[in-house]
Design a protein around this motif. Structure first.
Motif: not given
Lengths: 224, 401
Positions: B306-308, B310, B312
């Protein structure tokens, strides 16, 4: 209303090498999406529509072919530049909401903002966006598991919008919602498109596709 | 500035509290072990150094084993250093050079069989000038000898053979028929290990008594120099060596600073060794931190995806996991440091017998040292998991349940 092309695919092919043989998920797909368009990508399960969306969202690279986003060839970009493209130009909305469980609703929206600006939001943008999607201050302090599916998807939309992206990619955004909430979300997306955002939505629900200006059908990795 | 990545790491530790505590416990134990062993070594060294510096004013001159023998030395040449003596002439030379630094005196020394009543044994017999005896020894009982048949005995020897003032000792081997009986007139105070005269287990008589038994008058086993100023040690040594060994090596000079050096260095080696053994506990801790970090990565694959997706960067994902291991390390090392103060104190008290030196910087610095090692071990254990997490394919990661 649609203007110049914002996304352009030239012969994009994606092959997954598997022990049983190569699986061609996308087969020489070429298409153009204009700035400000509302496009629905439809097709049955396994047709390659999510693979296509992952290509458009720069989460994945094509095996061959070229993908241009805002006239930049993504083939020539490194991981850092692609990540920064995802951060600044693309907003992602997922079927399963994909909020970060350790962060509150507010912090989930703030996260991409902090990644981009490296400082907390002092303009009140995060709070404004949450208010726009109907999440009040009290609710914003809750962690995702404490929110309903509809509320989570609203938070996810606010998160996708926080860095003011040109493109919004939605993967079955109403798939995990009841029909009333689904309709509200679709109306919200339509409103965003009206304000000039390019929206690409992957769905197999004709009711959802109805909101789009153009429908792209995918079958066996090909655009038909 | 709010670091949301750090927030995520801290929250992740908090929700897996028990697991994190257990992982940090390894670091606590490692830090306590390393610092207490280090402090023990340091305290031992400090206490030995203090003990030895009491005799830092003594310079011992002996005959060099290689000199004078020449080709004619014959088989006797194998006898080693103890066979070589310092001649009367050499002593006069040494005295001329060294008397400006302090008291110079000669020592006759022989190891021999002794018999007290029916009990047989061995002891070292020293022959010393009567005036010198008065200057270098303190008596716990009796008087200094005045005749050629009266002696002083060391406290350990006195205790072992139950010697009192007036006791008689037979020196020499009865089987060879050469025995001399001497009378104890004084008992020495304990003097401890020393490099000039080990008097605690010795019989000390006058020069005449010694040469009466063993002959060899004017052939001394060693010449001692008692410095007026400890700081002259190196200078006196160099002076004697320089002048005495100008043509050929005739004497060896041993000052206690060298002995101190060698003892300190062996204690240092011992301390390093014991600390290395203690360091094994940190290795175990590293495994457990590594394990916890890998678990954390596996559990959070989806979160990483998820972080990647969006936006990160890989570096942010790496940072998230490194923070987690650094926090475990810092917390573990801090708790370890506090415990090390208490446990280290007990260890030092038990092993060294005194905590006089415990709070000196030489001893206490092992605590920050062990903390740094502990934290470094944590960070290193977190590097691979963090690198793995950052390298995950975002699409694959998002698909994880």
């Amino acid at each position: 209303m649609p203007g110049d092309s914002i996304i352009e695919l030239c012969e994009v092919t994606k092959v997954y090498p598997l022990p049983a043989g190569n699986v061609i998920a996308l087969d020489r797909v070429s298409m153009t999406i204009s700035d400000g368009e509302f496009v629905a990508i439809m097709g049955p399960s396994g047709s390659g529509k999510t693979t296509l969306l992952n290509q458009l969202g720069c989460l994945d690279r094509p095996t061959s072919g070229d993908l241009f986003i805002s006239d930049r060839n993504t083939r020539e970009m490194n991981d850092r530049e692609l990540t920064s493209l995802r951060l600044n130009t693309i907003g992602y909305i997922f079927q399963r909401f994909n909020l970060l469980p350790l962060l509150s609703a507010y912090e989930n929206v703030e996260f991409p903002y902090l990644m981009k600006h490296r400082r907390p939001d002092s303009s009140g943008r995060v709070g404004d966006l949450l208010a726009q999607v109907g999440i009040d201050r009290a609710m914003a302090t809750h962690k995702p598991p404490e929110l309903s599916g509809g509320q989570q998807q609203r938070v996810a939309i606010a998160r996708a919008l926080v860095n003011d992206p040109q493109i919004l990619l939605c993967d079955e955004p109403t798939g995990n919602l009841d029909s009333v909430t689904g309709q509200q979300i679709m109306e919200m997306l339509t409103e965003l498109n009206r304000k000039g955002r390019t929206i690409i939505i992957v769905t197999h629900d004709p009711g959802v596709a109805r909101y789009a200006q153009r429908i792209i059908k995918v079958r066996d990795g090909r655009v038909t | 500035m709010k670091d949301i990545i750090l927030q995520i790491s801290l929250r992740s530790i908090r929700i897996h509290f028990l697991r994190s505590v257990l992982a940090a416990l390894g670091i606590v134990i490692g830090v306590v072990a390393i610092s207490s062993m280090g402090m023990m070594g340091a305290n031992m060294t400090l206490s030995v150094t203090e003990e030895l510096s009491k005799m830092a004013n003594i310079v011992v001159i002996t005959a060099a084993s290689g000199s004078g023998g020449g080709p004619g030395g014959g088989p006797g040449g194998f006898g080693g250093a103890s066979d070589k003596k310092i001649s009367e002439e050499e002593f006069r030379d040494i005295q001329k050079i060294a008397e400006k630094y302090g008291l110079v005196y000669v020592v006759y020394r022989e190891s021999d069989t002794i018999k007290v009543g029916d009990v047989k044994g061995r002891s070292t017999i020293y022959g010393l000038d009567e005036d010198v005896m008065r200057q270098i020894f303190t008596l716990s009982d009796g008087v200094f000898p005045k005749s050629t048949s009266s002696v002083l005995v060391g406290p350990t020897l006195a205790e072992r053979y139950d010697l009192k003032i007036g006791s008689r000792i037979k020196i020499g081997d009865e089987d060879e028929g050469i025995t001399n009986t001497v009378k104890v007139v004084g008992i020495l105070e304990e003097r401890g290990m020393s490099n000039d005269i080990n008097s605690d287990m010795a019989i000390i008589g006058s020069e005449k008594l010694f040469t009466g038994i063993y002959g060899n008058e004017g052939e001394y086993d060693q010449v001692n120099l008692i410095l007026n100023d400890i700081n002259d040690s190196q200078k006196a040594r160099a002076d004697i060596l320089d002048k005495m060994n100008r043509k050929e090596t005739t004497v060896n000079v041993q000052d206690s600073s060298r002995m101190l050096e060698s003892i300190t260095s062996s204690l240092g080696t011992m301390t390093t060794f014991v600390m290395a053994i203690a360091g094994i506990s940190l290795l175990v801790a590293a495994t457990s931190i590594f394990n916890v970090m890998m678990m954390s990565v596996t559990e959070r694959v989806r979160e990483i995806g998820i972080m990647r997706s969006i936006g990160a960067q890989k570096s942010e994902i790496r940072r998230m996991f490194l923070y987690e291991s650094i926090v475990l390390g810092v917390v573990g090392a801090t708790i370890g440091a506090v415990l090390a103060l208490a446990i280290g104190w007990v260890v030092v008290l038990a092993m060294v017998g005194s905590t006089d030196y415990f709070f000196l910087p030489e001893s206490l610095w092992y605590i920050p040292f062990a903390m740094l090692v502990g934290i470094a071990v944590c960070v290193l254990s977190g590097v691979y998991p963090a690198w793995r997490a950052a390298g995950l394919d975002p699409v694959e990661a998002l698909r994880a349940e």
